[in-house]
Design a protein around this motif. Structure first.
Motif, PDB file in Angstrom:
ATOM      1  N   PHE A 195       0.834  -1.207   0.000  1.00  0.00           N
ATOM      2  CA  PHE A 195       0.000   0.000   0.000  1.00  0.00           C
ATOM      3  C   PHE A 195       0.869   1.257   0.000  1.00  0.00           C
ATOM      4  CE2 PHE A 195      -2.389  -3.342   2.214  1.00  0.00           C
ATOM      5  CZ  PHE A 195      -3.517  -3.401   1.404  1.00  0.00           C
ATOM      6  N   PRO A 196       1.558   1.520  -1.108  1.00  0.00           N
ATOM      7  CA  PRO A 196       2.479   2.669  -1.142  1.00  0.00           C
ATOM      8  C   PRO A 196       1.778   4.024  -1.017  1.00  0.00           C
ATOM      9  CG  PRO A 196       2.219   1.693  -3.327  1.00  0.00           C
ATOM     10  CD  PRO A 196       1.556   0.772  -2.376  1.00  0.00           C
ATOM     11  N   LYS A 197       0.487   4.077  -1.335  1.00  0.00           N
ATOM     12  CA  LYS A 197      -0.228   5.357  -1.335  1.00  0.00           C
ATOM     13  C   LYS A 197      -0.980   5.626  -0.028  1.00  0.00           C
ATOM     14  CE  LYS A 197      -0.915   5.272  -6.357  1.00  0.00           C
ATOM     15  NZ  LYS A 197      -1.920   5.254  -7.460  1.00  0.00           N
ATOM     16  N   TYR A 198      -0.890   4.682   0.916  1.00  0.00           N
ATOM     17  CA  TYR A 198      -1.663   4.827   2.150  1.00  0.00           C
ATOM     18  C   TYR A 198      -0.743   4.893   3.363  1.00  0.00           C
ATOM     19  CZ  TYR A 198      -5.655   3.598  -0.764  1.00  0.00           C
ATOM     20  OH  TYR A 198      -6.608   3.583  -1.748  1.00  0.00           O
ATOM     21  N   ASP A 199      -1.237   5.580   4.424  1.00  0.00           N
ATOM     22  CA  ASP A 199      -0.395   5.707   5.618  1.00  0.00           C
ATOM     23  C   ASP A 199      -0.550   4.490   6.533  1.00  0.00           C
ATOM     24  OD1 ASP A 199      -2.755   5.965   7.070  1.00  0.00           O
ATOM     25  OD2 ASP A 199      -2.601   8.140   7.279  1.00  0.00           O
ATOM     26  N   VAL A 200       0.199   4.537   7.642  1.00  0.00           N
ATOM     27  CA  VAL A 200       0.242   3.374   8.532  1.00  0.00           C
ATOM     28  C   VAL A 200      -1.114   3.044   9.150  1.00  0.00           C
ATOM     29  CG1 VAL A 200       2.692   3.590   9.098  1.00  0.00           C
ATOM     30  CG2 VAL A 200       1.014   4.848  10.445  1.00  0.00           C
ATOM     31  N   THR A 201      -1.956   4.041   9.353  1.00  0.00           N
ATOM     32  CA  THR A 201      -3.254   3.785   9.996  1.00  0.00           C
ATOM     33  C   THR A 201      -4.151   2.935   9.104  1.00  0.00           C
ATOM     34  OG1 THR A 201      -4.178   5.861   9.150  1.00  0.00           O
ATOM     35  CG2 THR A 201      -3.124   5.933  11.303  1.00  0.00           C
ATOM     36  N   VAL A 202      -4.121   3.219   7.811  1.00  0.00           N
ATOM     37  CA  VAL A 202      -4.931   2.437   6.863  1.00  0.00           C
ATOM     38  C   VAL A 202      -4.376   1.016   6.768  1.00  0.00           C
ATOM     39  CG1 VAL A 202      -5.665   2.215   4.457  1.00  0.00           C
ATOM     40  CG2 VAL A 202      -5.627   4.470   5.548  1.00  0.00           C
ATOM     41  N   ARG A 203      -3.042   0.909   6.689  1.00  0.00           N
ATOM     42  CA  ARG A 203      -2.419  -0.416   6.580  1.00  0.00           C
ATOM     43  C   ARG A 203      -2.737  -1.268   7.809  1.00  0.00           C
ATOM     44  NH1 ARG A 203       3.367   2.233   5.541  1.00  0.00           N
ATOM     45  NH2 ARG A 203       3.004   3.244   3.528  1.00  0.00           N
ATOM     46  N   GLY A 204      -2.723  -0.634   8.999  1.00  0.00           N
ATOM     47  CA  GLY A 204      -3.044  -1.368  10.223  1.00  0.00           C
ATOM     48  C   GLY A 204      -4.467  -1.899  10.213  1.00  0.00           C
ATOM     49  N   SER A 205      -5.402  -1.102   9.717  1.00  0.00           N
ATOM     50  CA  SER A 205      -6.803  -1.524   9.633  1.00  0.00           C
ATOM     51  C   SER A 205      -6.968  -2.681   8.649  1.00  0.00           C
ATOM     52  CB  SER A 205      -7.687  -0.350   9.199  1.00  0.00           C
ATOM     53  OG  SER A 205      -7.606   0.709  10.122  1.00  0.00           O
ATOM     54  N   VAL A 206      -6.239  -2.611   7.543  1.00  0.00           N
ATOM     55  CA  VAL A 206      -6.291  -3.698   6.560  1.00  0.00           C
ATOM     56  C   VAL A 206      -5.818  -5.002   7.203  1.00  0.00           C
ATOM     57  CG1 VAL A 206      -5.282  -4.584   4.422  1.00  0.00           C
ATOM     58  CG2 VAL A 206      -6.026  -2.207   4.542  1.00  0.00           C
ATOM     59  N   SER A 207      -4.749  -4.912   7.992  1.00  0.00           N
ATOM     60  CA  SER A 207      -4.226  -6.105   8.660  1.00  0.00           C
ATOM     61  C   SER A 207      -5.254  -6.695   9.613  1.00  0.00           C
ATOM     62  CB  SER A 207      -2.946  -5.755   9.426  1.00  0.00           C
ATOM     63  OG  SER A 207      -2.391  -6.894  10.042  1.00  0.00           O
ATOM     64  N   ILE A 208      -5.978  -5.844  10.332  1.00  0.00           N
ATOM     65  CA  ILE A 208      -7.014  -6.305  11.260  1.00  0.00           C
ATOM     66  C   ILE A 208      -8.119  -7.037  10.502  1.00  0.00           C
ATOM     67  CG2 ILE A 208      -8.877  -5.491  12.780  1.00  0.00           C
ATOM     68  CD1 ILE A 208      -6.867  -3.301  13.720  1.00  0.00           C
ATOM     69  N   GLY A 209      -8.445  -6.561   9.333  1.00  0.00           N
ATOM     70  CA  GLY A 209      -9.471  -7.221   8.521  1.00  0.00           C
ATOM     71  C   GLY A 209      -8.989  -8.523   7.925  1.00  0.00           C
ATOM     72  N   ARG A 210      -7.801  -8.499   7.383  1.00  0.00           N
ATOM     73  CA  ARG A 210      -7.271  -9.698   6.726  1.00  0.00           C
ATOM     74  C   ARG A 210      -7.020 -10.838   7.702  1.00  0.00           C
ATOM     75  NH1 ARG A 210      -2.670  -7.358   2.576  1.00  0.00           N
ATOM     76  NH2 ARG A 210      -4.058  -6.785   0.837  1.00  0.00           N
ATOM     77  N   ARG A 211      -6.615 -10.513   8.933  1.00  0.00           N
ATOM     78  CA  ARG A 211      -6.334 -11.593   9.881  1.00  0.00           C
ATOM     79  C   ARG A 211      -7.613 -12.258  10.371  1.00  0.00           C
ATOM     80  NH1 ARG A 211      -2.921  -9.056  14.643  1.00  0.00           N
ATOM     81  NH2 ARG A 211      -1.714  -8.291  12.891  1.00  0.00           N
ATOM     82  N   LEU A 212      -8.776 -11.662  10.084  1.00  0.00           N
ATOM     83  CA  LEU A 212     -10.039 -12.346  10.337  1.00  0.00           C
ATOM     84  C   LEU A 212     -10.318 -13.345   9.219  1.00  0.00           C
ATOM     85  CD1 LEU A 212     -12.750 -12.818  11.757  1.00  0.00           C
ATOM     86  CD2 LEU A 212     -13.664 -10.833  10.522  1.00  0.00           C
ATOM     87  N   SER A 213     -10.133 -12.942   7.979  1.00  0.00           N
ATOM     88  CA  SER A 213     -10.432 -13.829   6.860  1.00  0.00           C
ATOM     89  C   SER A 213      -9.431 -14.969   6.765  1.00  0.00           C
ATOM     90  CB  SER A 213     -10.467 -13.053   5.541  1.00  0.00           C
ATOM     91  OG  SER A 213      -9.206 -12.482   5.268  1.00  0.00           O
ATOM     92  N   ASP A 214      -8.133 -14.689   7.028  1.00  0.00           N
ATOM     93  CA  ASP A 214      -7.111 -15.739   6.975  1.00  0.00           C
ATOM     94  C   ASP A 214      -5.935 -15.344   7.863  1.00  0.00           C
ATOM     95  OD1 ASP A 214      -5.288 -17.711   6.413  1.00  0.00           O
ATOM     96  OD2 ASP A 214      -5.620 -17.687   4.258  1.00  0.00           O
ATOM     97  N   PRO A 215      -5.975 -15.731   9.143  1.00  0.00           N
ATOM     98  CA  PRO A 215      -4.904 -15.338  10.073  1.00  0.00           C
ATOM     99  C   PRO A 215      -3.520 -15.755   9.586  1.00  0.00           C
ATOM    100  CG  PRO A 215      -6.716 -16.370  11.252  1.00  0.00           C
ATOM    101  CD  PRO A 215      -6.990 -16.567   9.796  1.00  0.00           C
ATOM    102  N   LEU A 216      -3.406 -16.958   9.047  1.00  0.00           N
ATOM    103  CA  LEU A 216      -2.114 -17.473   8.603  1.00  0.00           C
ATOM    104  C   LEU A 216      -1.507 -16.590   7.521  1.00  0.00           C
ATOM    105  CD1 LEU A 216       0.031 -19.726   8.621  1.00  0.00           C
ATOM    106  CD2 LEU A 216      -1.369 -20.961   6.961  1.00  0.00           C
ATOM    107  N   ALA A 217      -2.289 -16.280   6.507  1.00  0.00           N
ATOM    108  CA  ALA A 217      -1.784 -15.492   5.381  1.00  0.00           C
ATOM    109  C   ALA A 217      -1.321 -14.106   5.804  1.00  0.00           C
ATOM    110  CB  ALA A 217      -2.865 -15.372   4.305  1.00  0.00           C
TER     111      ALA A 217
END
Length: 721
Positions: A433-455
């Motif tokens: 996510f080169p165009k987004y700041d750390v806050t957006v990236r952190g939120s994406v991680s919170i979402g993705r670890r629900l759909s697939d924690p391992l990935a």
């Protein structure tokens, strides 16, 4: 002793299985590949035993190399006797080898060296022989320009004797055993730092002593941390007074063979040797040995927790709205599609001080409708409970459709934020996510670890995930090796979708690695999704060996060959095709056809590479191709009346989630900032040797509050089973 014998002495495996495993490892086969696809050769050894064999083989090679170096060094000194050579060749214990080498090892000039330079070694030999000589008179013969009187001569001779005793491998071996059985570890507070606020967490160690053999790993690591931070001084000895009387008596019984003029000098040399040479060395060895065992225990706990975390239930490919909650800075919201790609991001302010809850509700409802959101993932950090309450007040206009088309409510999950901030500031996140700041990236991680924690979690340094015990105090090299092994094991046990997997996830696949993962992602970007496993061979620099090791651990959904979405190895495709043909079916019609699969006679399909064990795995996979071994994610709700530690009362029964496991118990998230501790003694009735026997990480549990200490922010719990 051969390498096979050395390994067999420490693992439960036959010589044939060990030999086959070593052969496969020498052919650059990976541990996941060997444990899954070479069961018939290894005798069905699992990956844990194979990992042990690999480590022990390396350890054996290191011992052999060390022995060769020791033999060469002593031989070059012209002091290698047949007896000494025999002892060195027969030993496969590094400590014992170093004891044998000690007299010949280069070291800084010692008091004994100076005494030898002053010509006192003959006097030392006379005393050590313990004859009836007049030692006082003989010592006068050694007075010279460097030795002024007989007292100096006798002291120098005793220095030499002390070094001989120190270098006696039998004495060192027995003293080690004595320390291991009876050593006391004691701590004393550093008075100048006693009143510092940071010192209070170590207050129990201000004046502490207990047998080293009974110190649990977590307590030893805590004491060592207290010492490293300068709050206590730690000491190891055979008794709290540090006299070492038992050790000295043992040495005297071994050394003193007569009672005459030499006896007093021998006794003085023994006491000096013990206090100046042996005690510091052996006590340090004892501490280092205990530290190594404590490290191993802590690393095992961390590895077990990490494995459970990585294999946590995934929600699957769903459209997710993820929220990184906050008060003053607002809640960072992102919408993700089924593949975890970012669709939209927004910041809302439902809490104090802005308190724009009405507007925030409208925005959330709009996002859920616009992006057909199926689940909401909320980070468990600051403002988590408040955000959960806020979300559950929203009456959504639409519902995601289930498989049968029925209305299905949007599910709300609380997800661990551990490591999300580390990911958001990482190179991997910047590349994604080169165009987004750390806050957006952190939120994406919170979402993705629900759909697939391992990935998602494989992108984060395991030490930053926060499920360890004293992880910063243990041997960092061993910790990294073990955690990397755990990640590899978990990734390959699940298998990955090669068309959606990130570079980070691909790098842990058997036979691939970081550079090859980059090549796969680049090839995928240039040529589009892989249509079958054979196409993987077209990836630059991915040869036949890498393909053999990797192919069965990657999945291709909706590809040309249905077996490509299974754990069946391509080398076994002809066998499956023959099975289907013999049953009068096409391969597609055999898959998931339990009735027809039950008719297969495995003995008809044995090959030199694949025996009965491998065939059983193939049949099992045909019954449920591509089945994810992980369980499905479940919604969990905390007690709505408990939002801070002030709401927690003794006797309460609360729902909770196990969020960390240690050697002394487990911590349970009860929906507030402070996790409660269930001590190992409170897990269930009766003795518990391993916390993992009773609970697992992220397990939903019920606990009873035993004690609340608001001032120290500590909550004691007991498990209700």
């Amino acid at each position: 002793m051969t390498n096979i014998q050395f390994i067999q002495s420490q693992v439960t495996a036959s010589p044939k299985s060990i030999e086959a495993t070593l052969k496969l490892l020498s052919e650059d086969c990976t541990i996941p590949f060997i444990s899954r696809y070479r069961k018939d050769q290894t005798g069905n050894l699992d990956e844990v035993v194979i990992e042990q064999i690999a480590k022990l083989s390396k350890q054996f090679d290191e011992i052999v190399k060390r022995k060769e170096s020791i033999l060469k060094t002593i031989d070059e000194q012209g002091q290698l006797t047949p007896e000494l050579a025999r002892k060195i060749k027969e030993s496969f214990n590094l400590t014992e080898l170093e004891d044998l080498y000690l007299p010949y090892k280069k070291k800084k000039k010692t008091r004994a060296d100076i005494a030898r330079e002053n010509g006192l070694e003959p006097l030392a030999k006379i005393i050590f022989a313990q004859g009836k000589d007049d030692i006082e008179f003989i010592s006068t013969q050694y007075i010279n320009d460097k030795i002024k009187n007989e007292d100096e001569a006798l002291q120098g001779a005793r220095d030499i004797i002390a070094e001989w005793i120190n270098e006696n491998s039998y004495i060192r071996k027995n003293l080690r055993g004595l320390f291991q059985r009876k050593a006391i570890v004691a701590t004393k507070v550093v008075k100048t730092k006693k009143d510092e606020e940071a010192a209070q967490k170590y207050s129990q160690y201000f004046d502490w002593a207990e047998p080293m053999s009974k110190v649990p790993s977590h307590r030893l690591l805590a004491m060592l941390r207290a010492e490293s931070e300068g709050f206590v001084k730690l000491n190891i000895d055979l008794n709290p007074e540090g006299s070492g009387e038992e050790a000295i008596v043992f040495i005297e019984n071994e050394i003193i063979k007569a009672q005459n003029d030499t006896t007093n000098h021998i006794e003085l040399a023994i006491k000096d040797c013990y206090k100046r040479l042996l005690e510091p060395a052996i006590s340090n060895e004892t501490l280092q040995d205990a530290k190594a065992k404590a490290d191993s225990k802590a690393i095992d706990v961390f590895a077990g927790n990490l494995s459970q975390l990585l294999l946590a239930p995934p929600l699957g490919e769903k459209r997710i709205l993820a929220i990184d909650p906050g008060f003053r800075s607002g809640c960072k919201v992102v919408c993700l599609d089924e593949k975890g790609d970012l669709l939209y991001n927004e910041t809302i302010y439902p809490h104090q001080p802005q308190n724009e809850s009405a507007m925030a509700m409208k925005k959330i409802r709009s996002m859920v409708n616009a992006y057909n959101i199926e689940a909401i993932s909320i980070g468990n950090g600051t403002a988590s409970r408040e955000t959960e309450f806020f979300i559950k007040k929203i009456a959504f206009d639409t519902r995601a459709k289930g498989e049968q088309g029925e209305a299905k409510p949007v599910q709300v999950f609380i997800v661990s934020e551990a490591g999300a901030s580390v990911y958001s500031a990482s190179k991997i996140a910047r590349e994604e996510f080169p165009k987004y700041d750390v806050t957006v990236r952190g939120s994406v991680s919170i979402g993705r670890r629900l759909s697939d924690p391992l990935a998602e979690l494989v992108k984060i340094d395991p030490k930053s995930i926060g499920v360890g015990q004293y992880q910063h105090d243990v041997d960092q090299t061993k910790l990294k090796e073990e955690l990397d092994t755990v990640v590899v094991r978990c990734v390959n046990s699940v298998g990955i979708n090669i068309n959606t997997a990130s570079k980070s996830l691909l790098s842990y696949v058997s036979g691939i690695g970081e550079k090859m993962a980059e090549n796969i992602v680049a090839f995928r970007s240039e040529n589009g999704p892989f249509e079958d496993r054979k196409q993987i061979k077209k990836v630059p620099r991915l040869g036949d060996k890498a393909y053999q090791q990797a192919a069965a651990f990657v999945r291709i959904h909706n590809g040309k060959n249905p077996l490509d979405n299974s754990a069946v190895h391509p080398e076994a495709y002809p066998i499956v095709e023959k099975m289907a043909k013999d049953l009068g079916l096409k391969t597609n019609d055999l898959i998931a056809n339990r009735e027809k699969i039950s008719l297969i006679k495995l003995e008809n399909y044995i090959t030199p590479e694949i025996g009965i064990l491998g065939l059983k795995d193939i049949v099992k996979e045909l019954e449920k191709p591509g089945l994810d071994p992980r369980k499905a994610a479940k919604v969990f709700e905390f007690d709505p009346t408990v939002t801070t530690i002030k709401n927690v009362r003794t006797g309460m029964i609360l729902p909770g989630i196990v969020n960390n496991i240690t050697a002394f118990g487990c911590f349970v998230d009860i929906g507030i900032k402070e996790s409660g501790l269930v001590h190992i003694s409170q897990l269930k009735a009766g003795f518990v040797s391993d916390v993992n026997e009773v609970v697992k990480l992220h397990q939903h549990v019920q606990v009873k509050v035993v004690e609340v200490d608001e001032e120290r922010k500590r909550i004691q719990l007991t498990m209700i089973l």
